[in-house]
Every structure is written in C-alpha cells, then in structure tokens.
Design a protein around this motif. Structure first.
Motif, PDB file in Angstrom:
ATOM      1  N   TYR A   1       0.818  -1.208   0.000  1.00 33.61           N
ATOM      2  CA  TYR A   1       0.000   0.000   0.000  1.00 33.61           C
ATOM      3  C   TYR A   1       0.856   1.264   0.000  1.00 33.61           C
ATOM      4  N   ALA A   2       2.071   1.175   0.506  1.00 35.81           N
ATOM      5  CA  ALA A   2       2.988   2.313   0.411  1.00 35.81           C
ATOM      6  C   ALA A   2       3.344   2.584  -1.052  1.00 35.81           C
ATOM      7  N   LEU A   3       3.494   1.524  -1.832  1.00 31.47           N
ATOM      8  CA  LEU A   3       3.780   1.692  -3.259  1.00 31.47           C
ATOM      9  C   LEU A   3       2.574   2.287  -3.986  1.00 31.47           C
ATOM     10  N   TYR A   4       1.363   1.828  -3.620  1.00 28.93           N
ATOM     11  CA  TYR A   4       0.160   2.411  -4.224  1.00 28.93           C
ATOM     12  C   TYR A   4       0.051   3.898  -3.881  1.00 28.93           C
ATOM     13  N   CYS A   5       0.433   4.251  -2.663  1.00 28.91           N
ATOM     14  CA  CYS A   5       0.402   5.652  -2.248  1.00 28.91           C
ATOM     15  C   CYS A   5       1.359   6.477  -3.117  1.00 28.91           C
ATOM     16  N   GLU A   6       2.550   5.971  -3.361  1.00 29.42           N
ATOM     17  CA  GLU A   6       3.507   6.694  -4.211  1.00 29.42           C
ATOM     18  C   GLU A   6       2.972   6.836  -5.630  1.00 29.42           C
ATOM     19  N   ALA A   7       2.323   5.784  -6.138  1.00 32.85           N
ATOM     20  CA  ALA A   7       1.734   5.858  -7.474  1.00 32.85           C
ATOM     21  C   ALA A   7       0.643   6.922  -7.518  1.00 32.85           C
ATOM     22  N   GLN A   8      -0.187   6.947  -6.476  1.00 29.43           N
ATOM     23  CA  GLN A   8      -1.254   7.947  -6.403  1.00 29.43           C
ATOM     24  C   GLN A   8      -0.674   9.368  -6.427  1.00 29.43           C
ATOM     25  N   LYS A   9       0.388   9.591  -5.704  1.00 23.82           N
ATOM     26  CA  LYS A   9       0.995  10.930  -5.650  1.00 23.82           C
ATOM     27  C   LYS A   9       1.549  11.352  -7.009  1.00 23.82           C
ATOM     28  N   LYS A  10       2.183  10.421  -7.710  1.00 29.33           N
ATOM     29  CA  LYS A  10       2.746  10.755  -9.017  1.00 29.33           C
ATOM     30  C   LYS A  10       1.649  11.024 -10.049  1.00 29.33           C
ATOM     31  N   ILE A  11       0.550  10.300  -9.950  1.00 26.34           N
ATOM     32  CA  ILE A  11      -0.573  10.538 -10.868  1.00 26.34           C
ATOM     33  C   ILE A  11      -1.180  11.907 -10.596  1.00 26.34           C
ATOM     34  N   ALA A  12      -1.493  12.178  -9.342  1.00 28.90           N
ATOM     35  CA  ALA A  12      -2.136  13.450  -8.991  1.00 28.90           C
ATOM     36  C   ALA A  12      -1.255  14.635  -9.377  1.00 28.90           C
ATOM     37  N   ALA A  13       0.057  14.476  -9.299  1.00 27.94           N
ATOM     38  CA  ALA A  13       0.975  15.579  -9.603  1.00 27.94           C
ATOM     39  C   ALA A  13       0.875  16.021 -11.060  1.00 27.94           C
ATOM     40  N   GLU A  14       0.397  15.130 -11.941  1.00 30.32           N
ATOM     41  CA  GLU A  14       0.316  15.482 -13.361  1.00 30.32           C
ATOM     42  C   GLU A  14      -1.117  15.671 -13.840  1.00 30.32           C
ATOM     43  N   ALA A  15      -2.093  15.525 -12.945  1.00 23.31           N
ATOM     44  CA  ALA A  15      -3.488  15.888 -13.202  1.00 23.31           C
ATOM     45  C   ALA A  15      -4.051  15.360 -14.526  1.00 23.31           C
ATOM     46  N   PRO A  16      -3.979  14.051 -14.787  1.00 22.91           N
ATOM     47  CA  PRO A  16      -4.584  13.536 -16.023  1.00 22.91           C
ATOM     48  C   PRO A  16      -6.107  13.407 -15.944  1.00 22.91           C
ATOM     49  N   ALA A  17      -6.657  13.705 -14.792  1.00 23.22           N
ATOM     50  CA  ALA A  17      -8.108  13.708 -14.586  1.00 23.22           C
ATOM     51  C   ALA A  17      -8.414  14.689 -13.466  1.00 23.22           C
ATOM     52  N   ILE A  18      -9.668  15.100 -13.404  1.00 22.37           N
ATOM     53  CA  ILE A  18     -10.144  15.853 -12.242  1.00 22.37           C
ATOM     54  C   ILE A  18     -10.679  14.822 -11.254  1.00 22.37           C
ATOM     55  N   PHE A  19     -10.130  14.823 -10.075  1.00 19.00           N
ATOM     56  CA  PHE A  19     -10.542  13.883  -9.033  1.00 19.00           C
ATOM     57  C   PHE A  19     -11.566  14.602  -8.160  1.00 19.00           C
ATOM     58  N   ALA A  20     -12.837  14.294  -8.383  1.00 22.50           N
ATOM     59  CA  ALA A  20     -13.913  15.090  -7.800  1.00 22.50           C
ATOM     60  C   ALA A  20     -14.268  14.629  -6.383  1.00 22.50           C
ATOM     61  N   HIS A  21     -15.061  13.583  -6.249  1.00 23.73           N
ATOM     62  CA  HIS A  21     -15.496  13.167  -4.912  1.00 23.73           C
ATOM     63  C   HIS A  21     -16.057  11.753  -4.973  1.00 23.73           C
ATOM     64  N   ASN A  22     -16.164  11.113  -3.820  1.00 25.47           N
ATOM     65  CA  ASN A  22     -17.023   9.934  -3.737  1.00 25.47           C
ATOM     66  C   ASN A  22     -18.232  10.320  -2.904  1.00 25.47           C
ATOM     67  N   ASP A  23     -19.392   9.831  -3.306  1.00 23.89           N
ATOM     68  CA  ASP A  23     -20.624  10.473  -2.870  1.00 23.89           C
ATOM     69  C   ASP A  23     -21.295   9.830  -1.667  1.00 23.89           C
TER      70      ASP A  23
END
Length: 547
Positions: free
Chosen positions: A480-502
C-alpha cells in the motif's frame, strides 16, 4: 498449498431495487418492487454492462463464484471453496452441487470455464479486470472443479471474480448467431440483448428497450432463500427526468429511489411521514477524465488549470447530495492514509496562472474544441458539465457540453483519436482494491471500453510501482505504500479531475422495511432484491401496489 473455505454467509446486508407499471390488485404473497432508472439500459449482457442500471439488472439475474460483502471481503457463493498454489498463480475452485440455471440445468465447471473464456474474448470492462487469466490454460478438472492459471501474480484476482457472472454455456451455444468467434459464433451476444442465461435469484420476464424491464423470482434458487415479504417481481422503468421520477415516488408508483434526489428535494421526502430517507457513504468515485493525447490536454499546465477551474464543492453539495473529496484515483477508504498528494482546490486565479505557463498561446488555445461528453439522460452530469465548461471559457478554453449516449461514450474511449476530451462519470470500484483504479493510468488500462480507458496517460515510474506492488503479499503495508507513491505521481500530473465519492441518499416508502442501507461491497451489490422485505399488511403498501 493454501486452502480457503469460508462458510457461505446467507445474510448480512440489505439491498434495493426497481419498478414501474401496475398490478390490478395487491397480493401480499406476491409483492412487486417498483422503481425507476434514469439511464438507458442498452445491454443485458453481463460482459458488457457498465452503467448502474445495467449492473443492477445483471447482478440480480446472474451469480458469481464469490459474493462481495459490505466490509470489502468476499465469501464463497457458487464456489464452496478454493485452493491457491504457493506461487499464487494457480487457483482451483470447488463448486456447490445445488445451483441451477433458470432452465433447470445444473451449474457445472464447463459453464465457469465458458464464462471466463467469453469475457476474455469479448471486448468489455470485465475482461480487463480478469486480464491476467491465461485463456488457453483454463482447466475443467471434473464437473465440480475448475482451475485458472494466471499469467502473473494478481493481488486483485479473487475480488475481481465478483464481476464474472456465470452463464449457461449450453444455452448460449444453442442460440448463437453467426459471428467472428469461430465455433462460438457471436458468443450469444445477440441472444443476450433481450434474454438471460443466468442462475441468479431473478430471471428476465420482459424487456422493452427504452421503456423498462420486468424480473421475476426464480423458484429454483437455493443460494439465498426468499423469505416472506421479499419481492417476487421487480419492475424497473426508464425515467430520464429526475423530477418526474421523484414525483412518481411521491405518488406511490415507485417504492424506492435508485437515484439520489437533487439536494433541494431531499427535504420533501424527509418531511413526509410516509417515507424514510436512508443515507450512507459509497465508493462511487466521480472523475472528469481527460484524453491526454488531444491538444491542449497533452500539456500538464493546461490540465492543472482545468483542475483548479473545477468547482468541486458546488458539484458535490449542490448538484449532488454531499460526499468526500478525492485526492487521486483511489479514495482513502481503499488506500488508507497517504500524505503529500497534490490537490487542486477551486481557484480561478491559479487556473489562469497555469494557463499562462502553457506551451500553447492564448490564440492557439481558442482553436481547440474541447467537448465534454454528458451522458444522455443524466441531469446531474449535464449540470456538472455546464459548471465546468463555463469556467473553462473564463480561462480561454473553447469548451462545450455535448450530450452522448452512454454506449457511444464507452465505444469512443477505446481509441485515442475518438476518445472525448472530457468525460464525467463515476467508477463504483467494482473491485475493492487500489490496483484496478490505478491501472487506468498505465498502458494496461488504455483503450478499455469505459470512460477511464480514454485517458491514455502513463508515467513509467507509476507503472514500475504498480508492477512491484503486484509481487507483494496482498494487503501488506509495503504494497500500500507503493500504491500511495503511485497515487501521488498521478495526482501531480493531473490527467483527470478527481472530484469526490458520494453520499447515497435513498428515499423509500416505509412499508419497504428492509432495503439497501450500506454499500454492498462492489458495484450496486446493495441492490440484490431478494434481500428486500415489504410489510405487506401496511395500508400504503396495499394501496400503492395497485398503481
């Protein structure tokens, strides 16, 4: 060899559902559940179902090897147990002997193998979740035993099996049409446009495209017995206008709402003593995905500007009924704590600053036509589109809303040249694990017939992190630490708008005493209708059933 055998849980969570037209007289022994859907039902094929209405239908008509639970675990269902090899690449499933298809044929290992080969052959989202199964090495050991061999270790495999609906292979092959799949013809695709080949608690009694569907209880169902008050018939009608759907609820034509009301109208139901309003957090994760191959979305500064121009609070709290902001593809409920993720709060000044950093001039930016694909029949999706495109015009982008059928959107996403610049949708995390949501940001997810398949973005460092995580014991902190690093690298380049979970808001008539009240553990599994219960003596039930 590790052996898994969990006692099949025959109870636990509550679920919800659907209907429409009318019965002449209420029959307490045969309650009918009625509800509306806002989106079209364009397929009854479980390999191709993608929107919420289609998912609700197929999960009631078909069963799976394993059943998801609200705590995001799975329990045996058609499979009574399974074994896993020491290298975690071979899974052997042992089947129950009392499961029948709707035509009376027993469910056997041949059907499991057929169903798996079919989803791996046909284009569709389910095959993507199970892509690591080696289609040429599926083994039918005996009528009650089937073995899958994986191409590589896959920590999501068991969870992904909740998406493999088991089909009656003999029935489909007896009704196959001409097609491109050799001896399998069209693999039963044409047949499943209006019929079913399942073993689930309900069978398809009637389907009229664009109007609705009627399901009836399968008397031979053994996996979870029907109890008194459970619906023996389910009628779902297509009602594109949410206000019309809500008015039919108030008039007693529907028993429960499968769609959250608009925030201003929640109070109407809450103040009515005949209604209960249930609320629970979901893992319906809302995104605006971008086709990063299309200029100017190939520019990270433009994507960051767009992210800052998205008014997430208004979308979440005014158009929808609340929720929790996303910081990346994976919600915290699946990923756990992950610090240091780049976030993009609504800030038009920052949006303008990032636009100014773009490699494109202001004149160039105006030349690019950026279509926001709004799913036909979804008023909230359109409202979000109008909100976003208005702000994008304020920063010099030529953006507009285009209404498109859901089936056309998912087809367009399979190729970079046809994928829309923007698609707003929600992913209900069918596989409750970080990996599938993150995989759309690697080449493995490119071209999937789903909105996220049209992102076409990759960072090799993210791919390397995902590959490394797949080799670790599932659920290990290091994974899960690796998934966290992947999440950070994705968010840093904004290939999508991450809105919300409802937050799901569900009005229901109080005579529906048992219905969905929490997330079901996978996409719409809270809406397994055999778990619903009516108080058939309630005067409102008697009055409404005849409407």
């Amino acid at each position: 060899m590790k052996a898994f055998s969990i006692t099949a849980a025959l109870a636990a969570f509550a679920l919800v559902s659907a209907i429409a037209p009318a019965t002449v007289r209420a029959d307490a022994a045969k309650p009918v559940l009625r509800a509306g859907l806002t989106l079209e039902v364009s397929t009854l094929d479980p390999a191709r179902a993608t929107n919420y209405g289609e998912n609700i239908i197929v999960l009631n008509v078909y069963d799976m090897l394993v059943m998801p639970m609200p705590d995001n675990t799975v329990v045996p269902w058609i499979a009574k147990s399974w074994d896993v090899s020491d290298d975690r690449k071979t899974y052997t499933f042992h089947l129950r002997d009392d499961v029948l298809f709707h035509d009376g044929k027993p469910v056997e290992a041949d059907d499991i193998a057929f169903s798996m080969r079919r989803v791996l052959t046909l284009p569709g989202l389910v095959g993507g979740y199970l892509r690591n199964v080696d289609k040429d090495k599926i083994e039918v050991v005996d009528p009650r035993t089937v073995r899958f061999n994986l191409k590589e270790v896959d920590p999501t495999f068991i969870r992904a099996l909740v998406n493999l609906k088991i089909l009656n292979g003999k029935l489909l092959m007896a009704n196959k049409a001409e097609g491109q799949y050799g001896e399998f013809g069209d693999y039963g695709v044409k047949y499943l446009q209006s019929k079913d080949a399942g073993s689930g608690p309900y069978y398809i009694a009637d389907f009229k495209a664009g109007e609705g569907i009627t399901l009836k209880a399968f008397e031979g169902y053994k996996l979870r017995p029907f109890e008194p008050g459970a619906p023996v018939e389910v009628k779902l009608r297509i009602i594109p206008e949410i206000v019309t759907l809500e008015n039919k609820m108030l008039a007693g034509e529907f028993d429960v709402s499968l769609v959250s009301p608009s925030p201003p109208r929640v109070k109407i139901f809450a103040d009515n003593p005949k209604f209960a309003v249930d609320q629970w957090p979901t893992l319906n994760n809302y995104y605006v995905v971008m086709n990063t191959t299309k200029p100017p979305l190939d520019d990270v500064n433009v994507r960051k500007a767009i992210s800052h121009a998205f008014d997430a609070s208004t979308a979440m709290n005014k158009i929808y009924s609340g929720g929790i902001r996303l910081k990346g593809p994976v919600p915290e409920a699946l990923l756990g704590k992950c610090e240091g993720i780049a976030t993009y709060e609504y800030d038009m000044k920052k949006a303008a600053e990032y636009i100014a950093k773009s490699k494109y001039s202001a004149d160039d930016l105006k030349k690019f036509k950026l279509e926001y694909a709004s799913t036909a029949g979804s008023e909230p999706f359109e409202k979000v589109g109008l909100l976003l495109t208005l702000n994008l015009k304020r920063i010099g982008l030529n953006a507009e809303v285009k209404t498109v059928r859901w089936t056309d959107i998912v087809a367009a996403q399979t190729k970079p040249e046809s994928a829309y610049p923007f698609v707003f949708f929600y992913d209900s995390a069918r596989v409750r694990h970080p990996s599938p949501l993150l995989s759309f940001y690697t080449k493995k997810g490119w071209g999937a017939p789903y909105p996220s398949g049209g992102i076409y973005w990759e960072n090799p460092e993210v791919t390397a992190l995902m590959d490394k995580a797949s080799l670790l014991p599932d659920g290990a902190p290091e994974q899960y630490a690796l998934y966290c690093e992947a999440q950070k690298k994705i968010a840093a380049e904004a290939p999508a708008i991450f809105a919300h979970n409802d937050i799901r808001v569900q009005p229901r008539w109080k005579y529906l005493v048992k219905a969905a009240k929490q997330d079901g553990g996978s996409s719409q599994y809270e809406y397994r209708f055999e778990t619903f219960r009516f108080d058939t003596k309630d005067p409102d039930f008697v009055a409404n059933q005849s409407k």
